[in-house]
Motif scaffolding. Structure first.
Motif, PDB file in Angstrom:
ATOM      1  N   GLY A  51       0.786  -1.230   0.000  1.00  0.00           N
ATOM      2  CA  GLY A  51       0.000   0.000   0.000  1.00  0.00           C
ATOM      3  C   GLY A  51       0.816   1.276   0.000  1.00  0.00           C
ATOM      4  O   GLY A  51       0.277   2.344  -0.252  1.00  0.00           O
ATOM      5  N   ASN A  52       2.151   1.190   0.270  1.00  0.00           N
ATOM      6  CA  ASN A  52       2.913   2.449   0.258  1.00  0.00           C
ATOM      7  C   ASN A  52       3.364   2.777  -1.169  1.00  0.00           C
ATOM      8  O   ASN A  52       3.118   2.020  -2.110  1.00  0.00           O
ATOM      9  N   ARG A  91       2.423  -0.528  -4.352  1.00  0.00           N
ATOM     10  CA  ARG A  91       1.000  -0.366  -4.691  1.00  0.00           C
ATOM     11  C   ARG A  91       0.640  -1.246  -5.871  1.00  0.00           C
ATOM     12  O   ARG A  91       0.071  -0.779  -6.855  1.00  0.00           O
ATOM     13  N   PRO A 146      -5.161  -0.783  -7.012  1.00  0.00           N
ATOM     14  CA  PRO A 146      -5.364   0.064  -5.829  1.00  0.00           C
ATOM     15  C   PRO A 146      -6.688   0.833  -5.859  1.00  0.00           C
ATOM     16  O   PRO A 146      -7.115   1.361  -4.840  1.00  0.00           O
ATOM     17  N   TRP A 164      -7.304  -2.695  -0.423  1.00  0.00           N
ATOM     18  CA  TRP A 164      -7.005  -2.014   0.849  1.00  0.00           C
ATOM     19  C   TRP A 164      -7.552  -2.760   2.065  1.00  0.00           C
ATOM     20  O   TRP A 164      -7.569  -2.222   3.169  1.00  0.00           O
ATOM     21  N   ASN A 214     -10.948   3.276   1.759  1.00  0.00           N
ATOM     22  CA  ASN A 214      -9.978   2.247   1.405  1.00  0.00           C
ATOM     23  C   ASN A 214      -8.582   2.654   1.800  1.00  0.00           C
ATOM     24  O   ASN A 214      -8.011   2.145   2.733  1.00  0.00           O
ATOM     25  N   GLU A 215      -8.059   3.612   1.045  1.00  0.00           N
ATOM     26  CA  GLU A 215      -6.771   4.165   1.414  1.00  0.00           C
ATOM     27  C   GLU A 215      -7.019   5.242   2.460  1.00  0.00           C
ATOM     28  O   GLU A 215      -8.044   5.919   2.432  1.00  0.00           O
ATOM     29  N   GLY A 264       1.254   6.413   2.130  1.00  0.00           N
ATOM     30  CA  GLY A 264       0.141   5.503   1.860  1.00  0.00           C
ATOM     31  C   GLY A 264      -0.074   4.465   2.939  1.00  0.00           C
ATOM     32  O   GLY A 264       0.871   3.867   3.440  1.00  0.00           O
ATOM     33  N   SER A 293      -3.651   1.866   4.612  1.00  0.00           N
ATOM     34  CA  SER A 293      -5.072   1.566   4.480  1.00  0.00           C
ATOM     35  C   SER A 293      -5.824   2.145   5.671  1.00  0.00           C
ATOM     36  O   SER A 293      -5.272   2.249   6.771  1.00  0.00           O
TER      37      SER A 293
END
Ligand SMILES: *[C@@H]1O[C@H](CO)[C@@H](O)[C@H](O)[C@H]1NC(C)=O
Ligand SMILES: *[C@@H]1O[C@H](CO)[C@@H](O)[C@H](O)[C@H]1NC(C)=O
Ligand SMILES: *[C@@H]1O[C@H](CO)[C@@H](O)[C@H](O)[C@H]1NC(C)=O
Ligand SMILES: *[C@@H]1O[C@H](CO)[C@@H](O)[C@H](O)[C@H]1NC(C)=O
Length: 410
Positions: free
Chosen positions: A133-134, A138, A145, A151, A244-245, A301, A303
């Motif tokens: 996620g970062n 991603r 994403p 996420w 999500n994010e 980034g 979640s």
């Protein structure tokens, strides 16, 4: 919403509680919205220098070191980037960043200051992780994403999937066990989960160093404890921080930068960055030259579920799996409450460094962790340090990394 914003502002800026109520009454939502809009234009006009836009590999090369990027696939399909400053002299070490951060954070301070470079100078084969996620991780074999399923993770999944994938990859490629795992903040949380849930992976790690460990968090002073109360109301989190994010609305940050920073003479850019809001800011240790680079890399980034999981721990005071609510917990865990992570089962030798002035990892919570871990090498309290000083503090090399290198030679 307004109480949450005010609470953020208050704690961040140390404003006396008495003033709060005035602010609450004086500012109408409409006036606030207008202020936010004005401020947004100002923020957008900030220009950064060119150096600030280098990525981790480019920053490493610019400092005069070789750099590599490797992509590792987790068992559940995430594609993670590992950065590396290779060396054949000593065994590999893995550095794992905290919440909203990335591999860049270990090199931002530059040669002779950044921990990645200091370890490379000692001859270690330095690997820098990037959690799902970062900025650098991603990607997924089938999910994008923009899909909310991408996420659906917290630090639990980082512990049970990301770290095992990274550690097996490194030990396989180098044919060595991992000499040392060094985690900062959430980079320690995920390690403890990995060590509990995957002891066979933990056996590949000879030593672990925890910088400002975030395991028990119910004594934290950080403003994020104020939104932990609202955790049950998911729509609030969704509205302000993204479903999500985790995307803190810039409106909120703009507002803070206007009312918090001008009054208290804190630089706008610092006040408007969620990293400093969550972790605190330390004028004495902070090197302003690094600010444009930090602003360009963080927040990197995360979640929303990670933030919710942390909030649950703030409320429960426990270190345990994600709480899906009684009904779903029964289906998932066969119990109404989520199970605790059994820290007592961890056999890896561990050294802990914690800051005197850390808003997130409070002394009380760190001591609780210390008493539950069976194999402690060292426990060191760094005077005056806050949560971020462990990676960017001017005196980190002198006060933390020197001792850390000595422990690694044991
Ligand atoms: C998210 O993951 C959990 C646990 O892996 C699962 O039980 C749940 O159904 C997932 N939710 C969504 C929306 O995919
Ligand atoms: C280890 O490396 C070899 C050769 O690069 C590769 O074929 C194998 O799949 C790797 N195993 C793991 C567990 O990563
Ligand atoms: C669920 O928990 C109950 C009571 O603790 C236990 O008797 C039962 O065997 C468990 N079921 C499963 C599938 O683990
Ligand atoms: C601040 O950062 C700059 C740029 O990396 C560096 O040249 C300088 O030595 C740092 N200052 C201190 C006191 O660490």
């Amino acid at each position: 919403m307004w109480p949450i914003v005010i609470a953020f502002l208050l704690v961040f800026c140390d404003l006396a509680a008495a003033i709060t109520f005035d602010i609450l009454q004086d500012i109408s939502p409409n006036a606030l919205m207008n202020t936010m809009r004005d401020n947004k234009e100002q923020l957008n006009s900030i220009k950064f220098n060119i150096d600030a836009s280098l990525n981790t590999v480019q920053m490493i090369r610019k400092a005069g070191y070789p750099a590599e990027a490797h992509v590792v696939q987790t068992q559940d399909g995430y594609l993670l980037t590992l950065h590396r400053i290779p060396s054949n002299k000593y065994q590999p070490v893995l550095l794992q960043h905290g919440l909203l951060c990335s591999s860049a954070d270990w090199v931002i301070a530059g040669k002779d200051k950044g921990l990645a470079f200091i370890l490379a100078d000692q001859g270690y084969d330095v690997w820098l992780g990037n959690i799902r996620g970062n900025t650098y991780s991603r990607a997924h074999v089938s999910l994008s994403p923009s899909d909310s399923r991408f996420w659906n993770f917290s630090f639990h999944e980082m512990g049970i999937y990301d770290l095992p994938a990274m550690i097996s990859y490194i030990t396989n490629i180098t044919s060595h066990p991992l000499h040392t795992y060094i985690g900062h903040s959430m980079g320690t949380t995920s390690f403890y989960i990995m060590a509990v849930e995957h002891p066979e992976i933990a056996r590949m790690v000879q030593m672990m160093i925890s910088l400002a460990p975030a395991v028990f968090v119910n004594h934290m002073k950080s403003p994020i404890r104020y939104f932990s109360r609202f955790v049950q109301k998911l729509e609030i989190i969704t509205h302000f921080f993204g479903k999500n994010e985790f995307l803190p609305h810039s409106d909120m940050l703009d507002y803070l930068s206007k009312y918090g920073c001008e009054i208290f003479n804190i630089e706008k850019e610092i006040c408007a960055n969620v990293i400093f809001l969550i972790c605190g800011f330390d004028k004495e240790q902070f090197n302003y030259t690094l600010l444009p680079v930090i602003l360009n890399h963080d927040p990197a980034g995360a979640s929303a579920k990670t933030l919710v999981h942390f909030s649950q721990e703030i409320e429960s005071g426990k270190f345990r799996q994600y709480d899906y609510g009684r009904k779903n917990n029964l289906l998932i865990y066969n119990a109404t409450e989520p199970p605790d992570y059994n820290l007592g089962s961890i056999t890896v030798p561990i050294a802990i460094f914690y800051g005197d002035n850390d808003w997130l990892a409070s002394n009380v919570d760190v001591k609780k962790l210390y008493h539950l871990l069976p194999n402690i090498l060292d426990m060191y309290r760094v005077p005056k340090f806050n949560h971020l000083d462990f990676i960017w503090g001017k005196d980190a090399p002198k006060l933390v990394y020197k001792r850390l290198l000595e422990i690694m030679k044991i």
